[in-house]
Motif scaffolding. Sequence first.
Motif, short mmCIF file in Angstrom:
data_model
loop_
_atom_site.label_atom_id
_atom_site.label_comp_id
_atom_site.label_asym_id
_atom_site.label_seq_id
_atom_site.Cartn_x
_atom_site.Cartn_y
_atom_site.Cartn_z
N ILE A 1 26.27 -52.70 31.96
CA ILE A 1 27.15 -53.08 33.23
C ILE A 1 26.81 -52.28 34.28
CG2 ILE A 1 29.09 -53.55 34.12
CD1 ILE A 1 30.30 -53.80 30.94
N CYS B 1 25.68 -53.25 37.97
CA CYS B 1 26.97 -53.58 38.40
C CYS B 1 26.99 -53.84 39.84
CB CYS B 1 28.06 -52.65 38.18
SG CYS B 1 29.62 -53.01 38.62
N HIS C 1 24.91 -58.32 37.68
CA HIS C 1 25.27 -58.89 36.33
C HIS C 1 26.64 -59.56 36.33
CE1 HIS C 1 21.64 -57.27 34.44
NE2 HIS C 1 21.92 -57.60 33.34
N ALA D 1 29.76 -61.49 34.12
CA ALA D 1 29.92 -61.52 32.66
C ALA D 1 29.35 -62.22 31.61
CB ALA D 1 31.66 -61.87 32.65
N VAL E 1 25.99 -60.63 30.96
CA VAL E 1 26.24 -59.66 30.07
C VAL E 1 26.31 -59.98 28.75
CG1 VAL E 1 27.71 -57.64 29.55
CG2 VAL E 1 27.33 -57.97 32.00
N VAL F 1 34.20 -60.16 26.34
CA VAL F 1 33.14 -59.57 27.33
C VAL F 1 33.67 -59.64 28.92
CG1 VAL F 1 30.99 -59.66 28.15
CG2 VAL F 1 31.42 -60.01 25.55
N ARG F 2 34.27 -60.77 29.09
CA ARG F 2 34.71 -61.10 30.55
C ARG F 2 35.78 -60.08 30.78
NH1 ARG F 2 37.15 -66.53 31.25
NH2 ARG F 2 38.89 -65.41 30.36
N ASP G 1 36.43 -57.07 29.44
CA ASP G 1 35.96 -55.91 29.62
C ASP G 1 35.11 -55.55 30.87
OD1 ASP G 1 35.54 -53.12 28.27
OD2 ASP G 1 33.31 -54.07 28.22
N VAL G 2 34.33 -56.48 31.39
CA VAL G 2 33.50 -56.39 32.61
C VAL G 2 34.43 -56.17 33.65
CG1 VAL G 2 32.06 -57.64 34.17
CG2 VAL G 2 31.50 -57.34 31.75
N ARG H 1 36.05 -52.75 33.66
CA ARG H 1 35.19 -51.82 33.77
C ARG H 1 34.63 -51.70 35.16
NH1 ARG H 1 31.25 -50.41 29.18
NH2 ARG H 1 30.80 -48.71 30.59
N ARG H 2 34.30 -52.78 35.87
CA ARG H 2 33.51 -52.90 36.80
C ARG H 2 34.09 -51.78 38.02
NH1 ARG H 2 31.70 -58.26 37.64
NH2 ARG H 2 29.84 -57.82 36.73
#
Length: 79
Positions: free
Chosen positions: A2, A6, A14, A16, A19, A37-38, A40-41, A44-45
């Motif tokens: 990511i 990013c 990227h 979600a 990724v 995943v969505r 988490d992205v 974290r982004r």
Amino acid sequence: MIKAACWPRTKQRHTAKRVFDRRVEEHGAAGVSYGLVRADVGKRRPQIRLAAGWALAEVFIEQSHQPGVGLVSDGSAIR
């Protein structure tokens, strides 16, 4: 992964979905859901952008005014 992609130009960033697709393709992560995943992205982004110096930290400044005093856009106070 990511962090690497990013925050370049919008067309190269990227998403979600990308990724998630790379996770499945490169690591065989069949047990990972797209929603996980969505999430988490999305979480974290902002942290990655801040750590890389691409974004400013969110700052909260509490404003306090005396009762009955309003501020005008030019900074003067009215009563």
